[in-house]
Scaffold this motif. Structure first.
Motif, PDB file in Angstrom:
ATOM      1  N   ALA A 117     -57.549 -31.151  -4.442  1.00  0.00           N
ATOM      2  CA  ALA A 117     -58.482 -30.140  -4.932  1.00  0.00           C
ATOM      3  C   ALA A 117     -57.905 -28.736  -4.835  1.00  0.00           C
ATOM      4  N   SER A 118     -57.193 -28.429  -3.742  1.00  0.00           N
ATOM      5  CA  SER A 118     -56.701 -27.067  -3.561  1.00  0.00           C
ATOM      6  C   SER A 118     -55.471 -27.071  -2.673  1.00  0.00           C
ATOM      7  N   LEU A 119     -54.679 -26.014  -2.833  1.00  0.00           N
ATOM      8  CA  LEU A 119     -53.503 -25.779  -2.002  1.00  0.00           C
ATOM      9  C   LEU A 119     -53.523 -24.314  -1.586  1.00  0.00           C
ATOM     10  N   ALA A 120     -53.472 -24.076  -0.286  1.00  0.00           N
ATOM     11  CA  ALA A 120     -53.458 -22.714   0.251  1.00  0.00           C
ATOM     12  C   ALA A 120     -52.224 -22.531   1.129  1.00  0.00           C
ATOM     13  N   ILE A 121     -51.564 -21.385   0.986  1.00  0.00           N
ATOM     14  CA  ILE A 121     -50.359 -21.067   1.758  1.00  0.00           C
ATOM     15  C   ILE A 121     -50.601 -19.742   2.457  1.00  0.00           C
ATOM     16  N   HIS A 122     -50.527 -19.745   3.777  1.00  0.00           N
ATOM     17  CA  HIS A 122     -50.721 -18.537   4.574  1.00  0.00           C
ATOM     18  C   HIS A 122     -49.449 -18.294   5.378  1.00  0.00           C
ATOM     19  N   THR A 123     -48.875 -17.119   5.240  1.00  0.00           N
ATOM     20  CA  THR A 123     -47.617 -16.841   5.931  1.00  0.00           C
ATOM     21  C   THR A 123     -47.665 -15.490   6.624  1.00  0.00           C
ATOM     22  N   ASP A 124     -47.038 -15.428   7.783  1.00  0.00           N
ATOM     23  CA  ASP A 124     -46.822 -14.184   8.529  1.00  0.00           C
ATOM     24  C   ASP A 124     -45.320 -13.949   8.578  1.00  0.00           C
ATOM     25  N   ILE A 125     -44.874 -12.868   7.908  1.00  0.00           N
ATOM     26  CA  ILE A 125     -43.456 -12.535   7.839  1.00  0.00           C
ATOM     27  C   ILE A 125     -43.166 -11.426   8.832  1.00  0.00           C
ATOM     28  N   THR A 126     -42.233 -11.694   9.745  1.00  0.00           N
ATOM     29  CA  THR A 126     -41.796 -10.685  10.703  1.00  0.00           C
ATOM     30  C   THR A 126     -40.284 -10.573  10.604  1.00  0.00           C
ATOM     31  N   GLY A 127     -39.808  -9.463  10.072  1.00  0.00           N
ATOM     32  CA  GLY A 127     -38.373  -9.298   9.908  1.00  0.00           C
ATOM     33  C   GLY A 127     -37.793 -10.367   9.011  1.00  0.00           C
ATOM     34  N   LEU A 128     -36.940 -11.210   9.600  1.00  0.00           N
ATOM     35  CA  LEU A 128     -36.244 -12.236   8.827  1.00  0.00           C
ATOM     36  C   LEU A 128     -36.733 -13.637   9.155  1.00  0.00           C
ATOM     37  N   ALA A 129     -37.980 -13.759   9.613  1.00  0.00           N
ATOM     38  CA  ALA A 129     -38.551 -15.074   9.899  1.00  0.00           C
ATOM     39  C   ALA A 129     -39.978 -15.106   9.392  1.00  0.00           C
ATOM     40  N   ALA A 130     -40.449 -16.311   9.046  1.00  0.00           N
ATOM     41  CA  ALA A 130     -41.811 -16.481   8.549  1.00  0.00           C
ATOM     42  C   ALA A 130     -42.445 -17.685   9.225  1.00  0.00           C
ATOM     43  N   ALA A 131     -43.676 -17.498   9.686  1.00  0.00           N
ATOM     44  CA  ALA A 131     -44.496 -18.605  10.163  1.00  0.00           C
ATOM     45  C   ALA A 131     -45.483 -18.939   9.054  1.00  0.00           C
ATOM     46  N   VAL A 132     -45.497 -20.198   8.605  1.00  0.00           N
ATOM     47  CA  VAL A 132     -46.252 -20.586   7.418  1.00  0.00           C
ATOM     48  C   VAL A 132     -47.215 -21.721   7.767  1.00  0.00           C
ATOM     49  N   GLU A 133     -48.427 -21.630   7.232  1.00  0.00           N
ATOM     50  CA  GLU A 133     -49.374 -22.737   7.288  1.00  0.00           C
ATOM     51  C   GLU A 133     -49.676 -23.162   5.853  1.00  0.00           C
ATOM     52  N   VAL A 134     -49.495 -24.449   5.575  1.00  0.00           N
ATOM     53  CA  VAL A 134     -49.779 -25.024   4.259  1.00  0.00           C
ATOM     54  C   VAL A 134     -51.024 -25.887   4.394  1.00  0.00           C
ATOM     55  N   VAL A 135     -52.043 -25.583   3.595  1.00  0.00           N
ATOM     56  CA  VAL A 135     -53.325 -26.281   3.687  1.00  0.00           C
ATOM     57  C   VAL A 135     -53.557 -27.054   2.389  1.00  0.00           C
ATOM     58  N   GLN A 136     -53.600 -28.379   2.487  1.00  0.00           N
ATOM     59  CA  GLN A 136     -53.861 -29.246   1.340  1.00  0.00           C
ATOM     60  C   GLN A 136     -55.249 -29.872   1.518  1.00  0.00           C
ATOM     61  N   GLU A 137     -56.093 -29.725   0.505  1.00  0.00           N
ATOM     62  CA  GLU A 137     -57.433 -30.308   0.574  1.00  0.00           C
ATOM     63  C   GLU A 137     -57.555 -31.425  -0.460  1.00  0.00           C
ATOM     64  N   PHE A 138     -57.855 -32.625   0.026  1.00  0.00           N
ATOM     65  CA  PHE A 138     -58.027 -33.795  -0.826  1.00  0.00           C
ATOM     66  C   PHE A 138     -59.510 -34.152  -0.908  1.00  0.00           C
ATOM     67  N   ARG A 139     -59.941 -34.594  -2.090  1.00  0.00           N
ATOM     68  CA  ARG A 139     -61.325 -34.984  -2.270  1.00  0.00           C
ATOM     69  C   ARG A 139     -61.379 -36.357  -2.931  1.00  0.00           C
ATOM     70  N   ASN A 140     -62.458 -37.057  -2.704  1.00  0.00           N
ATOM     71  CA  ASN A 140     -62.676 -38.365  -3.316  1.00  0.00           C
ATOM     72  C   ASN A 140     -63.896 -38.273  -4.220  1.00  0.00           C
ATOM     73  N   SER A 141     -63.672 -38.279  -5.519  1.00  0.00           N
ATOM     74  CA  SER A 141     -64.776 -38.234  -6.484  1.00  0.00           C
ATOM     75  C   SER A 141     -65.055 -39.615  -7.060  1.00  0.00           C
ATOM     76  N   PHE A 142     -64.491 -40.646  -6.431  1.00  0.00           N
ATOM     77  CA  PHE A 142     -64.763 -42.020  -6.849  1.00  0.00           C
ATOM     78  C   PHE A 142     -65.939 -42.584  -6.043  1.00  0.00           C
ATOM     79  N   THR A 143     -66.280 -43.800  -6.336  1.00  0.00           N
ATOM     80  CA  THR A 143     -67.405 -44.445  -5.643  1.00  0.00           C
ATOM     81  C   THR A 143     -66.929 -45.434  -4.596  1.00  0.00           C
ATOM     82  N   VAL A 144     -65.614 -45.498  -4.354  1.00  0.00           N
ATOM     83  CA  VAL A 144     -65.042 -46.390  -3.345  1.00  0.00           C
ATOM     84  C   VAL A 144     -64.092 -45.566  -2.482  1.00  0.00           C
TER      85      VAL A 144
END
Length: 793
Positions: free
Chosen positions: A31-58
């Motif tokens: 359903a969605s992809l979110a990327i949050h990063t904190d860049i300090t100088g020459l390094a980055a701390a990153v969080e990748v958020v993947q949201e999955f949904r089930n629109s089926f009946t099983v």
């Protein structure tokens, strides 16, 4: 694994919202992809958020093949669903898969994250209940490349189609992708997700934020491939409505030198060189991680050199990429001086050189450079990406020492047989040769190009648009110059020990103008100094370390070290190397190809029946829309209906190629599958058949492979009949034979045939060809149909 409850907000109804793609069977799982990063100088701390949904009946099992930065260290995974939070464990990969499959079979919710390439990963999420959403959070640490005053944060967003050579392997595939596993790429089905055809709504909502701390240095105007909004606090936000169809590249102009996280840099006897040494001790024990950074000035006195340019003209280079590649190659040729020598190879399924140039290396005269540029201007994209032969041809030309030797590869890197190529280019053959790679694409295969450049101690320049080309080629021009220092190694100071085989890069390094060199490794002891020694010119320097208590240095070192070990495993896949890879990954908590993150909820949510299996289709990379695509089925993406059984389709991007390449670009598109066809859950890395009675799933029809044994037998008879003939007769026959065998494009003969033009005595090829043809005409036992998981083959 730990489980805790958490208050969750209300979500919109499954399948609703902007950018949702619906089929008659339901919406796509991501359903969605979110990327949050904190860049300090020459390094980055990153969080990748993947949201999955089930629109089926099983209940649903979703698979998503996605890219991450090739130098990023994946250090954690958290699964959230139904108010519960599960923190994943890092385990040996086979063990993690077994834990995941047992959880799914017992009716529990679970997720599994695996690495298939340094920059290609897969996420499996199983037992998602109807109407439910599951969120996966990945934690990453990532270094930012820095050159000439600018740091670069690059985040890939799509796995582009790759050329898959080799004959299909027997048995079920290792993954759910659209390409079959082959002898050259045994995990092709894991790195070839189905393509969402152009012109239809984007099924994934993308968001990205970046908080930038320039570490005390003035920050100039940002340069980005995507529209951005920036507030006074330094938070950068991606504009709305962006698609997952190209890499996100953010350039941060920091100034004329890199940010220094430690004390003032110490002046070095080599003019313009500054350095920094950091120690990051472990929480327990007397071990830790060191990071030594050497930053030279942008200055060089060029010496005569030999340069071989290898240009990819395969089908995936169609459009603006081919135009940019021609320009890039021409810029390199124009930058040469009269005392230099050069050669140009353009390749797809064949290798061509400019007409009118002498065989081998040509002097870089005005006439020769003009003919080379004229040849480049006429090149058009076509055919398959057979990259190994031109690389070996180039190395053969650069075999003689005595001058600076440079190989430049211009390509999008979209090949699946990276390990095969690297294994065929051992470090001994690259000794003294610098390899620079220029990757041209909006979804470039950066992992492979970076590894190849690292093998050759060169530069990897990535070009995502024609506007970026001139800047990139100016930097490549500087890097073709001679290094400042070569043969750089480290020595521990008093009271300190560098742990064996932990320094990355593993080979003696070189320092080039304007290019920072980062050496990292593990130490033991209480000492605080390291010495660097170079052999060309003779040079030595001792550095005093600054200790930093909290730093991503250990995770970043572990990621770089694991990549070195993986490259070694590609050349020598021994159990000892595998054990070392697993041990290093588990000890330092960094994902690699031999481990996986697995999260299992303790709550039983289904009856244990096989969930409905769906693989997430990905965007076609921007700029690829003009390529020849298979005829689409009635729906955009065939979403299988629950409890139905039908063979799966292998509809993939196809390019006009001559000749067709089985299993790869240029192959005729397969017939679309009928809608429906449930996918059972893959077991131990291979998908069992969904067909009644346990029969193996059918592969899509591939062009028939002709039986060349009679031809080989005839050529062998001719060789043996002429074995006692005079040398001129034998040489004439051998010359003609090579052209005939080259036209057959037999992989087993490629290296022998490629060596023919460079042999001092061409007739030395005669007994080698006789031996090779004998092997090709000797029957061999059939290969077993039972295959181990691909990461252990």
């Amino acid at each position: 694994m730990t489980v805790q409850t958490e208050a969750t907000g209300e979500h919109p109804a499954a399948g609703s919202g902007v950018g949702t793609l619906q089929t008659s069977e339901g919406g796509l799982p991501l359903a969605s992809l979110a990327i949050h990063t904190d860049i300090t100088g020459l390094a980055a701390a990153v969080e990748v958020v993947q949201e999955f949904r089930n629109s089926f009946t099983v209940p649903l099992a979703a698979t998503y093949v996605f890219p991450l930065p090739d130098r990023a260290a994946v250090t954690g995974l958290v699964m959230q669903a139904d108010g519960r939070v599960v923190r994943a464990e890092l385990r040996e990969r086979g063990e993690a898969r077994q834990v995941y499959e047992e959880a799914i079979a017992s009716g529990r919710r679970a997720s599994l994250a695996e690495e298939d390439r340094p920059d290609v990963f897969s996420m499996s999420v199983g037992n998602i209940l109807p109407g439910e959403r599951v969120t996966i959070r990945l934690s990453l640490s990532q270094p930012l490349p820095y050159e000439d005053g600018t740091a670069v944060f690059r985040f890939p967003l799509v796995v582009a189609p790759r050329y898959i050579p080799g004959s299909p392997l027997p048995g079920p595939d290792a993954g759910l992708g659209v390409q079959p596993d082959t002898a050259a790429v045994p995990d092709a089905s894991r790195i070839s997700p189905p393509i969402l055809l152009p012109g239809f709504p984007d099924p994934v909502t993308l968001s990205l934020t970046a908080r930038i701390d320039p570490a005390g240095l003035p920050l100039g105007p940002l340069d980005c491939t995507h529209p951005l909004a920036q507030d006074p606090s330094g938070l950068v936000t991606l504009g709305h409505g962006q698609r997952l169809d190209r890499d996100f590249v953010l350039r941060l102009p920091y100034g004329d030198r890199a940010p220094e996280p430690s004390a003032e840099p110490v002046a070095d006897p080599v003019p313009g060189l500054t350095e920094s040494l950091l120690f990051t001790p472990d929480a327990e024990g007397d071990e830790g991680t060191f990071t030594l950074t050497l930053l030279p000035a942008v200055e060089s006195d060029p010496r005569p050199k030999d340069v071989v340019l290898v240009l990819d003209r395969s089908g995936s280079m169609h459009g603006w990429k081919m135009v940019a590649a021609r320009r890039a190659a021409a810029r390199i040729i124009d930058s040469l001086h009269g005392r230099d020598r050069f050669a140009v190879f353009s390749f797809d399924h064949a290798v061509e050189t400019p007409a009118g140039l002498p065989q081998g290396l040509a002097d870089a005269t005005d006439r020769h450079r003009f003919r080379a540029v004229e040849h480049l201007a006429k090149i058009e994209a076509r055919g398959a990406t057979e990259m190994l032969r031109p690389l070996r041809d180039a190395l053969a030309l650069l075999g003689a020492p005595g001058r600076d030797r440079v190989l430049v590869l211009v390509t999008d890197g979209q090949v699946g047989n990276e390990d095969q190529i690297l294994a065929a280019l051992p470090p001994a053959e690259l000794d003294g040769i610098r390899v620079h790679t220029v990757g041209i694409d909006r979804a470039v295969n950066a992992g492979f190009l970076g590894r190849l450049a690292a093998y050759g101690q060169g530069r990897c320049e990535l070009v995502e648009s024609e506007d970026r080309l001139d800047t990139a080629m100016e930097q490549i021009h500087h890097r073709i110059a001679a290094p400042i220092l070569t043969g750089l190694t480290l020595r521990a100071g008093e009271g300190l020990e560098i742990l064996p085989e932990t320094v990355s890069p593993a080979r003696p390094a070189s320092v080039f103008p304007g290019v920072p060199l980062v050496l990292s490794g593990r130490y033991r002891g209480s000492g605080s100094s390291l010495s660097a020694l170079a052999t060309g010119p003779s040079w030595e320097r001792t550095f005093e370390a600054v200790t930093v208590a909290s730093s991503p240095a250990t995770a970043l070192w572990a990621r770089a070290h694991l990549r070195d070990l993986e490259d070694g495993y590609a050349s020598d896949p021994s159990p000892e190397r595998e054990s070392r890879l697993v041990a290093t990954s588990l000890r330092h908590g960094v994902l690699c190809r031999f481990t996986a993150y697995v999260a299992v909820d303790s709550r039983v949510v289904t009856d244990g029946a096989d969930p409905h299996q769906v693989i997430q289709p990905v965007e076609l990379p921007q700029g690829w829309e003009t390529l020849s695509l298979p005829t689409p089925p009635p729906m955009q993406v065939a979403m299988p209906a629950p409890m139905a059984a039908a063979p799966r389709s292998r509809s993939a991007v196809s390019f006009d190629a001559a000749p067709p390449a089985p299993g790869g670009y240029g192959a005729p598109p397969p017939a679309p599958a009928a809608p429906g066809g449930a996918r059972p859950l893959p077991k131990q890395g291979a998908r069992p058949s969904p067909r009644p009675g346990g029969a193996a799933p059918r592969r899509s029809a591939a062009p028939p492979v002709p039986d060349l044994t009679p031809l080989f037998s005839l050529e062998l008879q001719r060789l043996r009949a002429l074995s006692a003939a005079p040398d001129p007769v034998r040489l004439a026959h051998l010359t003609d034979l090579v052209t005939r065998l080259e036209a057959l494009a037999v992989p087993a003969l490629a290296d022998l045939l490629a060596s023919f033009p460079t042999l001092p005595d061409p007739l030395t090829l005669w007994p080698l060809l006789e031996e090779a043809l004998t092997a090709l005409t000797t029957p061999t036992p059939s290969a077993p149909t039972t295959r181990r998981p691909f990461w252990k083959r």
